[in-house]
Design an enzyme around this catalytic site. Structure first.
Site, PDB file in Angstrom:
ATOM      1  N   LYS A   8       0.817  -1.207   0.000  1.00  0.00           N
ATOM      2  CA  LYS A   8       0.000   0.000   0.000  1.00  0.00           C
ATOM      3  C   LYS A   8       0.855   1.262   0.000  1.00  0.00           C
ATOM      4  O   LYS A   8       0.617   2.206  -0.760  1.00  0.00           O
ATOM      5  CB  LYS A   8      -0.940   0.011   1.204  1.00  0.00           C
ATOM      6  CG  LYS A   8      -1.806   1.278   1.247  1.00  0.00           C
ATOM      7  CD  LYS A   8      -2.594   1.413   2.525  1.00  0.00           C
ATOM      8  CE  LYS A   8      -3.239   2.798   2.566  1.00  0.00           C
ATOM      9  NZ  LYS A   8      -3.972   3.024   3.824  1.00  0.00           N
ATOM     10  N   GLU A  26      10.189  -5.517   3.284  1.00  0.00           N
ATOM     11  CA  GLU A  26      10.184  -6.924   2.923  1.00  0.00           C
ATOM     12  C   GLU A  26       9.684  -7.129   1.499  1.00  0.00           C
ATOM     13  O   GLU A  26      10.253  -7.906   0.725  1.00  0.00           O
ATOM     14  CB  GLU A  26       9.318  -7.727   3.902  1.00  0.00           C
ATOM     15  CG  GLU A  26       9.836  -7.770   5.322  1.00  0.00           C
ATOM     16  CD  GLU A  26       9.332  -6.607   6.175  1.00  0.00           C
ATOM     17  OE1 GLU A  26       9.451  -6.700   7.403  1.00  0.00           O
ATOM     18  OE2 GLU A  26       8.835  -5.609   5.603  1.00  0.00           O
ATOM     19  N   GLY A  81      -4.254  -1.795   5.028  1.00  0.00           N
ATOM     20  CA  GLY A  81      -3.882  -3.039   4.369  1.00  0.00           C
ATOM     21  C   GLY A  81      -4.677  -4.228   4.849  1.00  0.00           C
ATOM     22  O   GLY A  81      -5.080  -5.088   4.049  1.00  0.00           O
ATOM     23  N   ARG A  82      -4.952  -4.324   6.149  1.00  0.00           N
ATOM     24  CA  ARG A  82      -5.655  -5.488   6.689  1.00  0.00           C
ATOM     25  C   ARG A  82      -7.135  -5.481   6.342  1.00  0.00           C
ATOM     26  O   ARG A  82      -7.838  -6.451   6.614  1.00  0.00           O
ATOM     27  CB  ARG A  82      -5.454  -5.559   8.199  1.00  0.00           C
ATOM     28  CG  ARG A  82      -5.864  -4.306   8.967  1.00  0.00           C
ATOM     29  CD  ARG A  82      -5.262  -4.314  10.372  1.00  0.00           C
ATOM     30  NE  ARG A  82      -5.551  -3.109  11.133  1.00  0.00           N
ATOM     31  CZ  ARG A  82      -4.860  -1.976  11.033  1.00  0.00           C
ATOM     32  NH1 ARG A  82      -3.855  -1.885  10.178  1.00  0.00           N
ATOM     33  NH2 ARG A  82      -5.148  -0.930  11.792  1.00  0.00           N
ATOM     34  N   GLU A 138      -3.152  -5.969  15.195  1.00  0.00           N
ATOM     35  CA  GLU A 138      -2.657  -4.728  14.595  1.00  0.00           C
ATOM     36  C   GLU A 138      -3.692  -3.613  14.730  1.00  0.00           C
ATOM     37  O   GLU A 138      -3.334  -2.446  14.878  1.00  0.00           O
ATOM     38  CB  GLU A 138      -2.300  -4.941  13.122  1.00  0.00           C
ATOM     39  CG  GLU A 138      -1.608  -3.725  12.498  1.00  0.00           C
ATOM     40  CD  GLU A 138      -0.932  -4.033  11.177  1.00  0.00           C
ATOM     41  OE1 GLU A 138       0.233  -4.486  11.203  1.00  0.00           O
ATOM     42  OE2 GLU A 138      -1.570  -3.834  10.122  1.00  0.00           O
ATOM     43  N   HIS A 149      -4.418 -32.095  20.273  1.00  0.00           N
ATOM     44  CA  HIS A 149      -3.296 -32.904  20.739  1.00  0.00           C
ATOM     45  C   HIS A 149      -2.066 -32.041  20.983  1.00  0.00           C
ATOM     46  O   HIS A 149      -0.942 -32.549  21.021  1.00  0.00           O
ATOM     47  CB  HIS A 149      -3.003 -34.003  19.717  1.00  0.00           C
ATOM     48  CG  HIS A 149      -4.173 -34.915  19.498  1.00  0.00           C
ATOM     49  ND1 HIS A 149      -4.367 -36.075  20.226  1.00  0.00           N
ATOM     50  CD2 HIS A 149      -5.240 -34.812  18.659  1.00  0.00           C
ATOM     51  CE1 HIS A 149      -5.486 -36.651  19.830  1.00  0.00           C
ATOM     52  NE2 HIS A 149      -6.040 -35.917  18.889  1.00  0.00           N
ATOM     53  N   LYS A 170      10.602  -0.714  12.191  1.00  0.00           N
ATOM     54  CA  LYS A 170      11.228  -0.564  10.877  1.00  0.00           C
ATOM     55  C   LYS A 170      12.358   0.468  10.933  1.00  0.00           C
ATOM     56  O   LYS A 170      13.434   0.265  10.349  1.00  0.00           O
ATOM     57  CB  LYS A 170      10.192  -0.129   9.840  1.00  0.00           C
ATOM     58  CG  LYS A 170       9.086  -1.141   9.580  1.00  0.00           C
ATOM     59  CD  LYS A 170       8.091  -0.587   8.572  1.00  0.00           C
ATOM     60  CE  LYS A 170       6.930  -1.525   8.334  1.00  0.00           C
ATOM     61  NZ  LYS A 170       5.947  -0.969   7.381  1.00  0.00           N
TER      62      LYS A 170
END
Length: 530
Positions: free
Chosen positions: A208, A214, A265-266, A351, A382, A495
């Site tokens: 965005k 990354e 973004g989310r 977030e 389990h 960052k």
């Protein structure tokens, strides 16, 4: 009065809820589900979902108190203002327009016409491009159709598309293979590259801000990989697509798609960030996904508090987190198609609501987002269920399953076992073991509430409705806590620090970090040089 309950602990409604919670905590948890009509009064069917909170640790009095809290905080009005595009992301002076992205039929008729037209135009352009890729009309540098798509994104640009494409594989009619690359560990992309044909691979770079380290690092590495494997005269740009809110800032590719700056973004999978979904499933299925989400929007914006499923989930989250002191919240899918739902919810919830100050910049006096965790069941039974049932930590849970089984009799039987496990675990979480004569090492105290969410089918429409429901729950929780769910400043500082540390690793500006860190970095440099 402060907008944050944490800064107004004497708020009469907040205290009223606390009174009800204290009363409920005195009840035997196993007695709660024995009340006549408990399920009928504590579940709702909406847009292909059955949402059942009858095994939450709450009774009718507690529900009434939560509804009053939601009404006193004008939660319905907040959601309406959200849909109308009012400035609710105050720290960035932005509206929050993700609902507009899926308003295909203009049913949310108060959305600004100009914005609606921009979104519709971009959606049409994106879907046409996706179809051209699917049909082989968009090609790489040697004129061949693409066989593989590598999606480079992280966080909100990654989890939504990854979840949808993974969950809806049976709806894909395209032979194109889809790969997701989010981590900046070079081994991630290196492993992918070793198995991909460079000449027929398309890279989708989704950021965005167009500055996510990354994502851009992976894009640069992929460009180097293409350079090494394609002919010298190859047009590398024909192998790239960029998705951003700042398309003019992108260099080297005419294939650019836009998302509104007002969409985090989310919350963005409904936009051009959903390009991999559209390529994977096709135009019609992508629109069904949006239609399911839009239908949930209409429910949330039109239903009163008592029958509004998003507000119910939000108020139960407040109840568990702030009044029953649950330390974490689990998302437990009992359907392998939904295995990425847990990390999707982790990012969406933590977030959005992992905040320590309210919308006035004052410290919040109550806990905000719980730690969200969990994973695919029945594997988890389990692993972490021992802690859930006999550990010392309190929690709440969402148990998510589907009602659409496979065709064979044996598969139907296995599916019924999955459903049996889902419901049984929910029951044990609340009721525990009721036989007081059971040996101590077998006793389960119970007292942990859960909501069971059943999808009629796992298809584009129901998945769209489910994800929109979670978005609304998160936004309503943030409002009830008095925080801004739509910024993420805590992400940014790490960052900045990473940049300083990277310089120090390379022997530059070592004085920019503290002495202990400088010594660690010196050790790292020595190890890297040997």
């Amino acid at each position: 009065m402060s907008d944050s309950p944490g800064n107004d602990v004497q708020c009469s409604t907040w205290n009223f809820v606390q009174y009800e919670a204290d009363r409920v905590l005195q009840l035997n948890p196993s007695s709660i589900t024995q009340i006549a009509g408990r399920f009928a009064a504590n579940h709702q069917e909406v847009e292909g979902l059955i949402v059942d909170w009858s095994r939450q640790r709450i009774d009718e009095g507690g529900i009434r108190a939560l509804d009053k809290l939601a009404d006193d905080r004008d939660t319905l009005g907040f959601l309406d203002r959200l849909a109308r595009g009012e400035i609710l992301n105050l720290t960035e002076n932005r509206s929050v327009m993700h609902m507009a992205l899926r308003d295909i039929g203009r049913k949310l008729n108060y959305i600004n016409n100009t914005i609606a037209e921009q979104i519709a135009t971009e959606r049409k352009r994106m879907l046409e491009f996706a179809e051209d890729v699917r049909q082989g009309r968009v090609q790489g540098s040697d004129g061949k159709a693409f066989t593989d798509i590598v999606h480079c994104g992280i966080g909100g640009s990654h989890w939504g598309p990854a979840l949808v494409c993974d969950a809806l594989q049976e709806f894909s009619s395209s032979p194109i293979r889809l790969h997701f690359c989010s981590n900046s560990d070079p081994r991630n992309l290196q492993t992918l590259e070793s198995s991909l044909p460079a000449s027929t691979t398309l890279l989708v770079v989704a950021s965005k801000s167009n500055s996510t380290f990354e994502t851009l690092a992976n894009a640069r590495r992929a460009r180097t990989w293409l350079t090494e494997r394609l002919k010298p005269e190859a047009d590398l740009d024909s192998h790239f697509v960029h998705i951003s809110s700042k398309p003019d800032a992108q260099v080297g590719s005419a294939r650019k798609f836009w998302i509104p700056d007002s969409v985090g973004g989310r919350f963005s999978l409904w936009s051009s960030m959903g390009l991999p979904i559209a390529i994977f499933m096709g135009r019609d299925r992508f629109l069904e996904l949006l239609e399911g989400a839009n239908a949930m929007d209409l429910h949330v914006l039109s239903e009163p508090t008592g029958t509004n499923v998003a507000i119910r989930l939000a108020t139960l989250a407040i109840w568990n987190t702030n009044f029953l002191n649950c330390e974490s919240h689990l998302v437990l899918p009992y359907d392998s198609r939904l295995k990425l739902l847990t990390p999707y919810c982790q990012q969406l919830e933590m977030e959005s609501n992992g905040k320590r100050v309210d919308t006035d910049g004052e410290t919040v006096g109550e806990q905000t987002s719980p730690v969200v965790w969990g994973g695919l069941e029945t594997d988890g039974q389990h692993a972490w269920h021992q802690l859930l049932h006999q550990g010392t930590r309190s929690y709440s849970a969402d148990i998510v399953a589907s009602l659409d089984a496979l065709d064979s009799k044996s598969d139907q039987d296995m599916h019924e076992w999955m459903l049996a496990n889902a419901v049984a675990q929910s029951a044990v979480m609340l009721a525990g073991t009721t036989d007081a004569s059971t040996e101590p090492h077998r006793q389960i105290p119970g007292g942990n509430g859960s909501t069971v969410i059943l999808l009629d089918q796992v298809n584009p429409r129901t998945l769209g409705a489910l994800l929109a429901l979670y978005e609304h729950k998160v936004a309503a929780c943030g409002h009830l806590w008095g925080i801004n769910s739509f910024d993420q400043w805590g992400v940014e500082e790490g960052k900045l620090q990473a940049g300083r540390v990277h310089d120090a690793i390379q022997g530059e500006a070592a004085d920019e970090v503290d002495p202990a860190t400088a010594e660690l970095l010196l050790t790292i440099r020595k190890k890297l040089s040997t």
